[in-house]
Design a protein around this motif. Sequence first.
Motif, PDB file in Angstrom:
ATOM      1  N   ARG A  17      40.942  42.623  43.817  1.00 37.88           N
ATOM      2  CA  ARG A  17      41.629  43.617  42.985  1.00 37.88           C
ATOM      3  C   ARG A  17      43.066  43.196  42.658  1.00 37.88           C
ATOM      4  O   ARG A  17      43.810  43.958  42.049  1.00 37.88           O
ATOM      5  N   GLY A  18      43.477  42.005  43.110  1.00 36.55           N
ATOM      6  CA  GLY A  18      44.807  41.498  42.793  1.00 36.55           C
ATOM      7  C   GLY A  18      45.820  41.642  43.900  1.00 36.55           C
ATOM      8  O   GLY A  18      46.939  41.143  43.775  1.00 36.55           O
ATOM      9  N   TRP A  19      45.461  42.306  45.026  1.00 36.50           N
ATOM     10  CA  TRP A  19      46.402  42.504  46.134  1.00 36.50           C
ATOM     11  C   TRP A  19      46.361  41.302  47.076  1.00 36.50           C
ATOM     12  O   TRP A  19      45.285  40.870  47.484  1.00 36.50           O
ATOM     13  N   LEU A  20      47.518  40.793  47.426  1.00 38.98           N
ATOM     14  CA  LEU A  20      47.621  39.734  48.426  1.00 38.98           C
ATOM     15  C   LEU A  20      48.180  40.358  49.695  1.00 38.98           C
ATOM     16  O   LEU A  20      49.337  40.791  49.729  1.00 38.98           O
ATOM     17  N   VAL A  21      47.351  40.442  50.732  1.00 34.72           N
ATOM     18  CA  VAL A  21      47.745  41.071  51.995  1.00 34.72           C
ATOM     19  C   VAL A  21      47.426  40.096  53.119  1.00 34.72           C
ATOM     20  O   VAL A  21      46.299  39.608  53.226  1.00 34.72           O
ATOM     21  N   ALA A  22      48.412  39.849  53.959  1.00 41.14           N
ATOM     22  CA  ALA A  22      48.236  38.872  55.026  1.00 41.14           C
ATOM     23  C   ALA A  22      47.336  39.414  56.134  1.00 41.14           C
ATOM     24  O   ALA A  22      47.488  40.549  56.582  1.00 41.14           O
ATOM     25  N   ALA A  23      46.367  38.612  56.564  1.00 41.85           N
ATOM     26  CA  ALA A  23      45.568  38.870  57.762  1.00 41.85           C
ATOM     27  C   ALA A  23      45.641  37.609  58.611  1.00 41.85           C
ATOM     28  O   ALA A  23      45.462  36.496  58.090  1.00 41.85           O
ATOM     29  N   GLU A  58      49.318  27.969  32.191  1.00 42.28           N
ATOM     30  CA  GLU A  58      48.820  27.608  33.513  1.00 42.28           C
ATOM     31  C   GLU A  58      49.315  28.586  34.583  1.00 42.28           C
ATOM     32  O   GLU A  58      48.596  28.900  35.531  1.00 42.28           O
ATOM     33  N   LEU A  59      50.535  29.071  34.419  1.00 40.16           N
ATOM     34  CA  LEU A  59      51.093  29.982  35.411  1.00 40.16           C
ATOM     35  C   LEU A  59      50.422  31.355  35.392  1.00 40.16           C
ATOM     36  O   LEU A  59      50.618  32.164  36.311  1.00 40.16           O
ATOM     37  N   MET A  60      49.622  31.615  34.355  1.00 40.05           N
ATOM     38  CA  MET A  60      48.862  32.862  34.338  1.00 40.05           C
ATOM     39  C   MET A  60      47.856  32.927  35.484  1.00 40.05           C
ATOM     40  O   MET A  60      47.381  34.005  35.857  1.00 40.05           O
ATOM     41  N   LEU A  61      47.524  31.770  36.056  1.00 41.01           N
ATOM     42  CA  LEU A  61      46.578  31.736  37.164  1.00 41.01           C
ATOM     43  C   LEU A  61      47.217  32.187  38.483  1.00 41.01           C
ATOM     44  O   LEU A  61      46.512  32.455  39.451  1.00 41.01           O
ATOM     45  N   ASP A  62      48.541  32.225  38.532  1.00 39.91           N
ATOM     46  CA  ASP A  62      49.213  32.735  39.729  1.00 39.91           C
ATOM     47  C   ASP A  62      48.972  34.234  39.872  1.00 39.91           C
ATOM     48  O   ASP A  62      48.663  34.929  38.899  1.00 39.91           O
ATOM     49  N   GLY A  63      49.130  34.726  41.104  1.00 37.28           N
ATOM     50  CA  GLY A  63      49.028  36.164  41.326  1.00 37.28           C
ATOM     51  C   GLY A  63      50.229  36.908  40.767  1.00 37.28           C
ATOM     52  O   GLY A  63      51.249  36.311  40.403  1.00 37.28           O
ATOM     53  N   ALA A 101      51.491  52.503  46.142  1.00 35.84           N
ATOM     54  CA  ALA A 101      50.896  52.680  47.465  1.00 35.84           C
ATOM     55  C   ALA A 101      49.577  53.437  47.366  1.00 35.84           C
ATOM     56  O   ALA A 101      48.590  53.089  48.030  1.00 35.84           O
ATOM     57  N   ASP A 102      49.544  54.467  46.520  1.00 38.85           N
ATOM     58  CA  ASP A 102      48.295  55.215  46.328  1.00 38.85           C
ATOM     59  C   ASP A 102      47.216  54.332  45.709  1.00 38.85           C
ATOM     60  O   ASP A 102      46.039  54.411  46.085  1.00 38.85           O
ATOM     61  N   LEU A 103      47.599  53.489  44.749  1.00 38.85           N
ATOM     62  CA  LEU A 103      46.639  52.568  44.150  1.00 38.85           C
ATOM     63  C   LEU A 103      46.100  51.590  45.189  1.00 38.85           C
ATOM     64  O   LEU A 103      44.905  51.276  45.223  1.00 38.85           O
ATOM     65  N   PHE A 104      46.999  51.109  46.048  1.00 40.07           N
ATOM     66  CA  PHE A 104      46.578  50.187  47.109  1.00 40.07           C
ATOM     67  C   PHE A 104      45.619  50.873  48.079  1.00 40.07           C
ATOM     68  O   PHE A 104      44.577  50.307  48.443  1.00 40.07           O
ATOM     69  N   LEU A 105      45.943  52.107  48.480  1.00 39.61           N
ATOM     70  CA  LEU A 105      45.082  52.841  49.408  1.00 39.61           C
ATOM     71  C   LEU A 105      43.705  53.103  48.783  1.00 39.61           C
ATOM     72  O   LEU A 105      42.675  53.049  49.470  1.00 39.61           O
ATOM     73  N   ALA A 106      43.685  53.378  47.487  1.00 38.61           N
ATOM     74  CA  ALA A 106      42.400  53.574  46.808  1.00 38.61           C
ATOM     75  C   ALA A 106      41.567  52.304  46.853  1.00 38.61           C
ATOM     76  O   ALA A 106      40.337  52.347  47.024  1.00 38.61           O
ATOM     77  N   ASP A 107      42.225  51.145  46.733  1.00 38.44           N
ATOM     78  CA  ASP A 107      41.492  49.889  46.793  1.00 38.44           C
ATOM     79  C   ASP A 107      41.068  49.551  48.218  1.00 38.44           C
ATOM     80  O   ASP A 107      40.036  48.891  48.419  1.00 38.44           O
TER      81      ASP A 107
END
Length: 470
Positions: free
Chosen positions: A386-392, A42-47, A418-424
């Motif tokens: 894409r799996g990133w959790l970023v607050a807005a 079940e915890l696989m559903l967490d980020g 950081a490069d992977l995040f910027l690409a996304d």
Amino acid sequence: MSDDASLEDIFAVPAMGGGAPKEGFPEKEMFSDVAYQLVHDELMLDGVSRMNLATFCTTWIDDKARRLMAETVDKNIVDKDEYPQTAALEQRCVRMLADLWHAPDPASTRGTSTTGSSEAAMLGGLAAKFRWRARGGTGTPNFVCGPVQVCWEKFARYFDVEIRQIPLSGDRLTMDPDQVAAYCDENTIMVVPTFGQTFTGLFEDVAGVSAALDELQRRTGLDIPIHVDAASGGFLAPFTAPDLAWDFRLPRVKSINASGHKTGHAPLGAGWAIWREAADLPEELVFNVNYLGGDMATFNLNFSRPGSQAITSYYEFIRLGRIGYTRLQTAIYSVARHLAQGIAQAGPFEVIHDGDPQRGITAVSWGLAGGQDFSLYDLSDRLRARGWLVAAYPLPDDRGDETIMRAVLRHGFTHDMADLFLADVDRGLQHLAAHRPKTPLTSEDGGGFTHNATAAVPLPGAGSQGKAPF
């Protein structure tokens, strides 16, 4: 079936033929392997925690820290008679932090580990309230702050203290020291600068606030102390901006709270409250108990809890020292500056905090330039895919119509990530350009942050709560 059955057997046992118990307390028992597998799956559903750029908390600890956590999870830190060495390590940490934050006499100051900086903040607030009462304070006490984390709203509500939040003025994103005196009166128990503001990551000007209160005392005789909420900055500035005066070098600072589990590299559940001098912690807040095997003092809001967080904090302190902490914190600031440069170049963004160690914590925050047909909630939604959790979220009152994003970088977030995040980010912008939303997402649509905070108090003379005469 034996309790150590192989994984292949587990998925075919009768207990796996239905869902995990969800309603009501289960009647029957099950093998531990099966129960573990159900919970694990079940915890696989967490980020993925290391991709969570919204949290301030530790998401990476080394194997030896994990080993110490496992070895000491059964040690009750409040039971100092039964576990005297755990108590000794906790007090070593208190003295180390008092030294790190320039207390006049680290050997005699008082402090405690807590479950986090929220508990530590409330202890600092309670000490200020009790000192105010001991000075003859009557009526409803208040404290003055800028935009704050919800723990301070809890403190105000739970302990019957008025919170006077200074609204953001003009283009300011932090509390303005020049406005502090106007919110203070004889019932002000403390002013709380945030050293690493939740919304933007910026440091508030503790030295500026102290100077403003010095001038207020010169004019009126009011001697108002400072409590610094250094939840995130307390483990950064000493190593990366050592000349920045925010701590006990300022005599008006009477107490500091910090989260070991944010930038201190400790696991979740580690916070610290430190007082400038022993006299700054009123004795009325200290309880002596003798029913655990010996007489011992306690001044926490809770009681029993594992000693493993304080023990692991001590391990990190002695493992890294000043040199190691400086190396690690400098490295993550470098990644933050790289990310900020990438965000500035990626699209229609206005960077608010660029990861400058003199200005704030290891975070990057940015807003959206005008004239766009998508919102930052739309971008946050694309990044989540894409799996990133970023607050807005919107800024606090008086600038609540402005939405920003914030990425908090922690130990374990690398230049490559950081490069992977910027690409996304670029991928998300391209998607939004090709599939323009008919109606941009709002905070509610995107599941984003909305304020339920106490409204900021306007300047006296403009409908202020608790009008101040100074």
